[in-house]
Design a protein around this motif. Structure first.
Motif, PDB file in Angstrom:
ATOM      1  N   VAL A   1      -2.837  -1.230  -2.158  1.00  0.00           N
ATOM      2  CA  VAL A   1      -3.558  -2.412  -0.908  1.00  0.00           C
ATOM      3  C   VAL A   1      -3.759  -3.153  -1.070  1.00  0.00           C
ATOM      4  CG1 VAL A   1      -6.039  -2.392   0.641  1.00  0.00           C
ATOM      5  CG2 VAL A   1      -5.153  -0.433  -0.485  1.00  0.00           C
TER       6      VAL A   1
ATOM      7  N   ASN B   1      -4.310   2.469  -6.316  1.00  0.00           N
ATOM      8  CA  ASN B   1      -3.922   2.826  -4.944  1.00  0.00           C
ATOM      9  C   ASN B   1      -4.331   1.395  -4.747  1.00  0.00           C
ATOM     10  OD1 ASN B   1      -2.714   5.253  -4.208  1.00  0.00           O
ATOM     11  ND2 ASN B   1      -4.955   5.748  -4.207  1.00  0.00           N
TER      12      ASN B   1
ATOM     13  N   THR C   1      -3.081  -3.017   7.396  1.00  0.00           N
ATOM     14  CA  THR C   1      -2.978  -2.553   5.451  1.00  0.00           C
ATOM     15  C   THR C   1      -3.344  -0.661   5.593  1.00  0.00           C
ATOM     16  OG1 THR C   1      -3.033  -4.657   4.559  1.00  0.00           O
ATOM     17  CG2 THR C   1      -3.005  -3.105   3.579  1.00  0.00           C
ATOM     18  N   VAL C   2      -4.720  -1.132   6.445  1.00  0.00           N
ATOM     19  CA  VAL C   2      -6.051   0.382   6.369  1.00  0.00           C
ATOM     20  C   VAL C   2      -4.588   1.257   7.021  1.00  0.00           C
ATOM     21  CG1 VAL C   2      -7.188   1.078   7.459  1.00  0.00           C
ATOM     22  CG2 VAL C   2      -7.571  -1.454   6.803  1.00  0.00           C
TER      23      VAL C   2
ATOM     24  N   THR D   1      -2.120   2.511   4.864  1.00  0.00           N
ATOM     25  CA  THR D   1      -2.406   2.687   3.179  1.00  0.00           C
ATOM     26  C   THR D   1      -3.379   4.223   3.720  1.00  0.00           C
ATOM     27  OG1 THR D   1      -4.336   1.215   2.846  1.00  0.00           O
ATOM     28  CG2 THR D   1      -2.158   0.717   2.096  1.00  0.00           C
TER      29      THR D   1
END
Length: 335
Positions: free
Chosen positions: A110, A106, A32-33, A36
């Motif tokens: 996430v 945002n 995910t990091v 995104t």
């Protein structure tokens, strides 16, 4: 392959999760990091020549003080539902704390992408997470923020239901006052959880197929009537028809999952995917707009279409078609 070998393959023990929960969380968080880290709103704007529509509206409403919460007088419990009170309330409280609208949206993206990643990472090897890099998923995450918030709450409710039912019910109630369509998503969840049909057959494919058909009917010819009964503000403008070419691929996926049901039907993500595929297939008849449901349950779609290949190295055709279809969606985004 002979008929006996085909039957033996179909009756083989079903696939199982490949990771523990802690490992799944770590893998999903890292993915995910990385995902995104890309400026997806700007990427879509450059491809389409315009900002993401819903995201732009939310940002303007936050900045101008024109969220529904800011101007509407909630005079009944039903209006708290139809005018999605908690969505506007939460945005206004966060904005009043000085948190920029971009940061709020945002954060929603996430959370949504992390919840989808957890589902895929729990059942499939890491490379399959790349199938989530899909315009349906990313536009849901970054533009349709209200739907993404609702979906994340429902995923949390599904995870906590067995051990913390009061918490799960609370999460569902919150989701209901975030997005009016929550009951439709709950119907798909319930149809996937219910494993016996009216003839008492265990692990039946009938409940999720019926659940998808009912939701297709409700979001197609009956949607205007349902919204009118609820006195919803969108009753006169709700037109969300999808093209038959878009829907035909998902109808094929329904047939594939039914054929593979004995091997995969015990998995909840597969059952949810079948409900969504059924919704899309029946939308060819009833009309409607299954894209939102496909986007929300996209991780289940990935599991249903990829796990047979990942586990047995079969069904390569279906996974290949899914990959080509995803690339085609990116191509259409750039036109």
């Amino acid at each position: 392959m002979t008929l006996s070998k085909l039957q033996a393959a179909t009756d083989a023990p079903g696939p199982r999760p490949i990771r523990s929960v802690p490992e799944t969380v770590v893998v999903s968080a890292v993915f995910t990091v990385l995902l995104t880290a890309f400026p997806w709103p700007k990427i879509f704007e450059s491809m389409q020549g315009a900002p993401l529509y819903d995201r732009g509206n939310y940002l303007e409403q936050i900045e101008d003080g024109y969220l529904t919460y800011d101007w509407f007088s909630y005079d009944s419990v039903l209006e708290y539902f139809t005018y999605e009170y908690l969505w506007g309330w939460a945005l206004r409280q966060l904005a009043d704390l000085g948190i920029p609208g971009e940061t709020i949206l945002n954060a929603v993206a996430v959370a949504f992408l992390f919840s989808l990643s957890c589902t895929v990472a729990y059942y499939l090897p890491v490379p399959y997470l790349l199938l989530l890099v899909n315009p349906l998923v990313l536009t849901m995450a970054y533009s349709q923020s209200r739907s993404a918030t609702m979906a994340t709450l429902l995923f949390l409710a599904a995870i906590t239901f067995r051990r913390h039912r009061i918490l799960a019910v609370a999460l569902v109630l919150v989701a209901t006052f975030v997005h009016t369509s929550t009951p439709l998503f709950l119907l798909l969840f319930f149809s996937a959880y219910y494993k016996r049909d009216s003839w008492g057959q265990p692990n039946s494919v009938v409940p999720p197929i019926l659940g998808g058909a009912v939701v297709s009917l409700l979001t197609g010819p009956l949607m205007g009537d349902v919204l009118s009964v609820l006195n919803d503000r969108r009753a006169e403008e709700y037109d969300m028809a999808a093209g038959w070419l878009f829907l035909s691929f998902w109808a094929y996926c329904l047939v594939f999952c039914v054929l593979m049901w004995r091997r995969m039907g015990q998995l909840l993500p597969v059952r949810l995917a079948v409900a969504v595929f059924s919704l899309a297939a029946f939308s060819i008849i009833f009309g409607g707009y299954p894209s939102r449901f496909i986007s929300v349950f996209f991780a289940c779609v990935v599991v249903a279409l990829a796990i047979d290949f990942a586990t047995y190295r079969r069904s390569a055709l279906t996974l290949s078609l899914f990959t080509v279809y995803s690339l085609l969606l990116w191509y259409l985004q750039m036109r």
